[in-house]
Design an enzyme around this catalytic site. Structure first.
Site, PDB file in Angstrom:
ATOM      1  N   LYS A   1       0.846  -1.182   0.000  1.00  0.00           N
ATOM      2  CA  LYS A   1       0.000   0.000   0.000  1.00  0.00           C
ATOM      3  C   LYS A   1       0.884   1.235   0.000  1.00  0.00           C
ATOM      4  CE  LYS A   1      -3.454   2.560   2.607  1.00  0.00           C
ATOM      5  NZ  LYS A   1      -4.228   2.650   3.853  1.00  0.00           N
TER       6      LYS A   1
ATOM      7  N   ASP B   1     -13.381   4.491  10.211  1.00  0.00           N
ATOM      8  CA  ASP B   1     -13.775   4.395   8.798  1.00  0.00           C
ATOM      9  C   ASP B   1     -14.459   3.056   8.526  1.00  0.00           C
ATOM     10  OD1 ASP B   1     -14.101   5.368   6.254  1.00  0.00           O
ATOM     11  OD2 ASP B   1     -12.142   4.731   5.555  1.00  0.00           O
TER      12      ASP B   1
END
Length: 608
Positions: free
Chosen positions: A54, A145
């Site tokens: 990532k 989130d």
């Protein structure tokens, strides 16, 4: 996007075959989130094991860089089966990449778009998600989130991914990240900041999206109430993950039990067990007045009075945070009057007020109970409007004063708060039964009984409803499910005998087979007294006598209680003897005379 999604239009800054940090060979860019590209790669040092890299979408964005650094520090220290593992942080071309386990499977977003999940599967996912959130919260971290994109489902396991919005609990300065509608509103953020309840809100919204169900679906009503509590305003929402997790597990248990009919008893952490059987008379042998004032064959209604239910329902477990709870655990008394005397010596608190209110209800003093509830609500202050215990006790008071419709609203409020608990459903089942709403009552009673066979009051409620519908065999079958270990096993056995031999409320008469079954059951039933057995025996013999008069000798199968063969003459002899035995139980001369008259009326007439 979560791991395993289809690639977006952009392919990021790394190309297929590119080697990162001399170790990770890029295969493809398969996702792009708000703060980073996500690549699938192979670890050359681990025999080509698939990993996920990532990186940053905006490599020159200071805030994004800080966020990635924070994410890497946090994730490398975390270890939980439902959290994706990050095990390395590397640099390549002046950019940092997190190296994570590759989780193969669709995101819950993909699952939702494919049609969603059954309630049980969605709740099973929620148990794992909440377990991960509880782990984070205990580390002083907020996820912030929660959304279907950030949960990957692989087999029976789900994992949280993408920790780009993670923050420390109590942080009111860092940039707020998240995705509406999963993120709480601006007003809550302004007044409370991001809290554990914000993560809970995200789970609730996600559950709502994953499941399409109605209140008529097995467990659907409880599921909808669970979701509503998780997504309601801040003050009424679950206060923390363990509280929500208990209710999720309770609703999941209900859904599974309704699906397969297999009980899954679990001790409640918020309601104490009640030893009271909520039944008016079916569990008892007919009283002598059944013969001295009428006939014993007709079955009683069996519904307990609202006041009896008010003192027989389970009560909330004392709040361990209340300063008087340790003392209250030591207070015992044989009757409400002496209990109230002991409670009066304790310093005041919410729990003392609740205990006093229940004692006043048991003593039949609703006015004093209302006074103590008002005191408890003063102690609670603004929290009284959101405290389910206050609503529960107000419901008990309403029942005691026969305000059943009002009690429904109060118990319904408790149900919204504690969707996974059985006690509110038992209370609502009784209210519906009393208000002549048998289908609603049966639904609530069934939800309780299928989960826990020790809630025998629910079995009796179901049996009463079946009887009112003329379903004698179904009523007996439910009572036969009461386990041998139950305190009320004998009560259920007595009720089964009465139901088999009695006349139903609608006028239905027992068949010969029903009467024979009642006699057979009674013959092997061990009761607390000979008097009880004799009254049951007389009731069964009366039903057999009526049947033989209508259908002739031999119409009823033989047995020790009824004779072999079962004949009019034999039953007359047996009934005469039974009435004379009952006469010896009489408390007044008038009762004795009535029973002797019955014996004389049924005796076989002789020419001599």
């Amino acid at each position: 996007m979560g791991f395993g999604e289809e690639p977006p239009g952009s392919v990021g800054g790394l190309g297929p075959g590119e080697l990162v940090a001399g170790q990770y060979e890029v295969s493809t860019c398969f996702a792009r989130g708000a703060f980073g590209y996500v690549y699938l790669a192979r670890d050359r040092n681990l025999d080509g094991k698939q990993v996920v890299l990532k990186g940053l979408t905006r490599p020159h964005d200071t805030a994004a860089i800080k966020l990635a650094e924070h994410e890497s520090r946090v994730l490398t220290a975390l270890e939980h089966p439902n959290i994706v593992r990050i095990f390395n942080v590397v640099s390549h071309d002046r950019q940092r990449y997190l190296v994570m386990d590759h989780v193969d499977g669709p995101s819950l977003r993909t699952v939702r778009e494919a049609g969603g999940l059954p309630i049980a599967d969605a709740l099973a996912c929620a148990v794992q998600i909440l377990g991960a959130l509880d782990y984070l919260h205990r580390q002083g971290l907020l996820y912030c989130d929660m959304k279907p994109d950030n949960v990957i489902r692989t087999g029976d396991t789900v994992k949280l991914i993408d920790f780009g919005a993670i923050r420390r609990a109590g942080d009111r300065e860092s940039m707020v990240l998240g995705t509406p509608p999963y993120l709480v509103g601006h007003t809550e953020i302004r007044e409370h900041g991001l809290t554990e309840r914000a993560d809970i809100h995200g789970v609730g919204v996600m559950l709502d999206e994953l499941v399409e169900c109605g209140a008529d679906d097995p467990g659907g009503e409880s599921f909808r109430r669970l979701v509503a509590r998780a997504t309601t305003d801040y003050d009424r929402r679950f206060a923390d993950v363990p509280e929500m997790l208990r209710q999720v597990r309770g609703v999941l248990r209900e859904v599974r039990c309704l699906a397969d009919g297999r009980p899954r008893p679990v001790r409640s952490e918020v309601f104490a067990e009640s030893a009271v059987l909520l039944d008016e008379s079916l569990s008892l042998a007919p009283p002598l007045t059944a013969w001295t004032l009428g006939g014993s064959a007709a079955l009683p209604d069996g519904r307990p009075s609202p006041a009896a239910v008010a003192t027989g329902l389970p009560v909330p477990v004392p709040d361990p945070a209340d300063p008087r709870t340790p003392l209250l655990r030591t207070v015992r008394a044989p009757d409400p009057a002496r209990l109230l005397t002991k409670l009066a010596a304790l310093p005041g608190s919410v729990e003392v007020d609740f205990h006093q209110a229940r004692a006043h209800l048991e003593a039949g003093d609703g006015h004093a109970a209302a006074h103590r509830l008002a005191s408890a609500e003063r102690h609670l202050g603004w929290r009284a409007h959101h405290d389910w215990r206050a609503a529960w006790h107000r419901g008990l008071l309403a029942l005691a004063e026969h305000r059943v419709s009002e009690a429904v609203d109060l118990f319904d409020d408790v149900y919204r708060s504690k969707a996974g608990e059985l006690a509110p459903k038992l209370a609502l089942g009784f209210c519906a039964e009393h208000l002549e709403r048998p289908a609603t009552a049966a639904r609530f009673y069934q939800a309780v009984w299928v989960c826990d066979r020790l809630y025998v009051s629910a079995a009796f409620g179901l049996a009463r409803i079946r009887l009112r519908a003329g379903e004698r065999a179904a009523a007996v079958a439910i009572l036969d499910e009461v386990p041998d270990i139950s305190l009320h096993r004998h009560a259920a056995a007595v009720a089964a005998v009465r139901i088999l031999a009695g006349h139903l409320p609608g006028g239905g008469y027992p068949s010969a087979e029903d009467i024979a079954a009642a006699a057979e059951r009674l013959q092997v039933l061990t009761l607390d007294s000979e008097e009880t057995w004799q009254r049951l025996a007389a009731a069964v013999q009366e039903s057999a006598f009526t049947h033989v008069l209508d259908h002739g000798d031999g119409a009823v199968p033989p047995g020790p209680l009824l004779g072999d063969p079962v004949s009019e003459r034999g039953l007359r002899d047996r009934l005469e003897e039974s009435y004379r035995v009952l006469a010896r139980q009489a408390r007044t001369a008038d009762e004795h005379d009535v029973l002797i008259d019955r014996a004389n009326a049924v005796r076989v007439r002789s020419l001599w």
